[in-house]
Design an enzyme around this catalytic site. Structure first.
Site, PDB file in Angstrom:
ATOM      1  N   GLY A  42      38.076  35.586  32.927  1.00  0.00           N
ATOM      2  CA  GLY A  42      37.068  35.327  31.911  1.00  0.00           C
ATOM      3  C   GLY A  42      37.300  34.034  31.160  1.00  0.00           C
ATOM      4  O   GLY A  42      36.360  33.279  30.905  1.00  0.00           O
ATOM      5  N   ASN A  71      34.187  42.194  37.035  1.00  0.00           N
ATOM      6  CA  ASN A  71      34.475  40.843  36.556  1.00  0.00           C
ATOM      7  C   ASN A  71      33.215  40.002  36.392  1.00  0.00           C
ATOM      8  O   ASN A  71      33.192  39.041  35.611  1.00  0.00           O
ATOM      9  CB  ASN A  71      35.391  40.097  37.532  1.00  0.00           C
ATOM     10  CG  ASN A  71      36.737  40.743  37.740  1.00  0.00           C
ATOM     11  OD1 ASN A  71      37.333  40.590  38.809  1.00  0.00           O
ATOM     12  ND2 ASN A  71      37.245  41.476  36.757  1.00  0.00           N
ATOM     13  N   LEU A  72      32.177  40.338  37.122  1.00  0.00           N
ATOM     14  CA  LEU A  72      31.017  39.451  37.220  1.00  0.00           C
ATOM     15  C   LEU A  72      30.234  39.337  35.912  1.00  0.00           C
ATOM     16  O   LEU A  72      29.427  38.421  35.752  1.00  0.00           O
ATOM     17  CB  LEU A  72      30.099  39.916  38.349  1.00  0.00           C
ATOM     18  CG  LEU A  72      30.759  40.023  39.733  1.00  0.00           C
ATOM     19  CD1 LEU A  72      29.739  40.403  40.776  1.00  0.00           C
ATOM     20  CD2 LEU A  72      31.478  38.729  40.108  1.00  0.00           C
ATOM     21  N   GLN A  73      30.483  40.236  34.977  1.00  0.00           N
ATOM     22  CA  GLN A  73      29.811  40.192  33.676  1.00  0.00           C
ATOM     23  C   GLN A  73      30.250  38.991  32.848  1.00  0.00           C
ATOM     24  O   GLN A  73      29.544  38.556  31.945  1.00  0.00           O
ATOM     25  CB  GLN A  73      30.093  41.525  32.948  1.00  0.00           C
ATOM     26  CG  GLN A  73      29.854  41.535  31.462  1.00  0.00           C
ATOM     27  CD  GLN A  73      31.169  41.511  30.681  1.00  0.00           C
ATOM     28  OE1 GLN A  73      32.256  41.400  31.253  1.00  0.00           O
ATOM     29  NE2 GLN A  73      31.061  41.616  29.372  1.00  0.00           N
ATOM     30  N   LYS A  87      40.721  35.442  43.541  1.00  0.00           N
ATOM     31  CA  LYS A  87      40.041  34.630  42.532  1.00  0.00           C
ATOM     32  C   LYS A  87      40.400  33.151  42.652  1.00  0.00           C
ATOM     33  O   LYS A  87      39.526  32.276  42.510  1.00  0.00           O
ATOM     34  CB  LYS A  87      40.379  35.133  41.130  1.00  0.00           C
ATOM     35  CG  LYS A  87      39.801  36.487  40.800  1.00  0.00           C
ATOM     36  CD  LYS A  87      40.140  36.899  39.375  1.00  0.00           C
ATOM     37  CE  LYS A  87      39.576  38.274  39.048  1.00  0.00           C
ATOM     38  NZ  LYS A  87      39.913  38.709  37.682  1.00  0.00           N
ATOM     39  N   ASP A 131      46.126  37.859  30.773  1.00  0.00           N
ATOM     40  CA  ASP A 131      46.002  39.004  29.864  1.00  0.00           C
ATOM     41  C   ASP A 131      47.263  39.868  29.856  1.00  0.00           C
ATOM     42  O   ASP A 131      47.209  41.042  29.532  1.00  0.00           O
ATOM     43  CB  ASP A 131      44.791  39.862  30.253  1.00  0.00           C
ATOM     44  CG  ASP A 131      44.871  40.388  31.680  1.00  0.00           C
ATOM     45  OD1 ASP A 131      45.876  40.104  32.370  1.00  0.00           O
ATOM     46  OD2 ASP A 131      43.926  41.068  32.107  1.00  0.00           O
ATOM     47  N   ASN A 132      48.410  39.256  30.187  1.00  0.00           N
ATOM     48  CA  ASN A 132      49.664  39.986  30.255  1.00  0.00           C
ATOM     49  C   ASN A 132      50.692  39.263  29.394  1.00  0.00           C
ATOM     50  O   ASN A 132      50.954  38.076  29.596  1.00  0.00           O
ATOM     51  CB  ASN A 132      50.125  40.080  31.715  1.00  0.00           C
ATOM     52  CG  ASN A 132      51.461  40.776  31.864  1.00  0.00           C
ATOM     53  OD1 ASN A 132      52.504  40.172  31.659  1.00  0.00           O
ATOM     54  ND2 ASN A 132      51.423  42.042  32.218  1.00  0.00           N
ATOM     55  N   CYS A 177      57.557  31.102  18.477  1.00  0.00           N
ATOM     56  CA  CYS A 177      57.569  31.020  17.018  1.00  0.00           C
ATOM     57  C   CYS A 177      56.487  31.913  16.427  1.00  0.00           C
ATOM     58  O   CYS A 177      56.627  32.443  15.319  1.00  0.00           O
ATOM     59  CB  CYS A 177      57.342  29.583  16.559  1.00  0.00           C
ATOM     60  SG  CYS A 177      58.718  28.450  16.857  1.00  0.00           S
ATOM     61  N   CYS A 190      41.104  44.179  28.357  1.00  0.00           N
ATOM     62  CA  CYS A 190      39.644  44.160  28.312  1.00  0.00           C
ATOM     63  C   CYS A 190      39.056  45.381  29.001  1.00  0.00           C
ATOM     64  O   CYS A 190      38.006  45.882  28.600  1.00  0.00           O
ATOM     65  CB  CYS A 190      39.120  42.879  28.963  1.00  0.00           C
ATOM     66  SG  CYS A 190      39.448  41.385  28.008  1.00  0.00           S
TER      67      CYS A 190
END
Length: 260
Positions: A42, A71-73, A87, A131-132, A177, A190
């Site tokens: 995304g 994913n296509l959204q 991807k 996202d990890n 930091c 998500c």
């Protein structure tokens, strides 16, 4: 070897070349540059699209995932026929259709503390939209060690955050930091909490802007500031991120290899 722009390239990039902050010299710097993009999802999709359109000469696309129907959204580089394919490979195909002057290197693998230094070698800028949290730490540590500016973007539901890190500089923070080092900080994904497609588009576009700024400096230096976006109520807020003198990554008592 000097980098030159062909007549077709000058026509392609004309609208940004006429910006005094970019100009011909800036466009040539973009052509010489290499940007590593972590994640082609995304956030990564608009990053890749806008960096390719801007004329970044070389993109390193790193993503181990495959296109899913869900994913296509929001992942604008892909269409229904791409479901089930890697991807990174499909993103490279999209770049080839968009701009033949951009070269792309793909890695269909998860970036980790072990392989990150090699995968990021040669990059002038790193954009992380994964996202990890453990992956983010690995990327941040490798970018810090190699002294590569890191653009970090994250989203969730209607919210996002964006920052640039150059922690090897005496007055600038690194990613640790801000977040510390505990790999169990992962929040909901998500898939679990949802996200509106344009939210990822906004954050990805802003991350691409910061990557271009890192190559061709213009405006105020964003390093050391964190931009928080509340797109439910359309509010933007910027806060200062101080350098942590006790940070194990960039502080006085720096540890060379930090487990994640």
């Amino acid at each position: 070897m000097a980098v030159t722009l062909s007549e077709e390239e000058r026509a392609r990039y004309a609208r940004q070349i006429i910006l005094r902050e970019i100009g011909g010299p800036g466009q040539r710097r973009l052509k010489r540059s290499t940007v590593a993009v972590i994640g082609a999802g995304g956030i990564g999709s608009p990053v890749i699209a806008y960096l390719a359109a801007a004329g970044v000469g070389r993109l390193l696309l790193i993503d181990d995932d495959r296109v899913d129907l869900s994913n296509l959204q929001r992942q604008i580089l892909f269409g229904t026929p791409d479901v089930g394919t890697p991807k990174a490979i499909q993103a490279a195909s999209a770049v080839a259709r968009q701009n033949p002057y951009v070269s792309v290197q793909t890695t269909v693998a998860r970036i980790s503390a072990e392989n990150a230094p090699g995968l990021l070698a040669g990059a002038d800028v790193v954009v992380d939209g994964c996202d990890n949290f453990a992956t983010r730490l690995a990327v941040a540590d490798a970018a810090l060690d190699a002294r590569i500016p890191l653009i970090s973007a994250a989203v969730g539901q209607f919210e996002g955050q964006l920052a640039t890190y150059r922690g090897w500089e005496a007055d600038k923070p690194c990613y640790r930091c801000l977040v510390g080092s505990a790999p169990d900080r992962d929040g909901a994904t998500c898939a679990e909490q949802g996200v509106l497609g344009p939210v990822t588009g906004i954050l990805g576009s802003m991350a691409a802007l910061e990557a271009i700024r890192a190559v061709v400096p213009f405006g105020q230096d964003p390093a050391g500031r964190l931009t928080l976006l509340d797109l439910l109520d359309l509010r933007f807020r910027t806060i200062r991120v101080p350098k942590d003198s006790g940070c194990p990554a960039c502080g006085r008592n720096r540890i060379q290899h930090i487990p994640v």
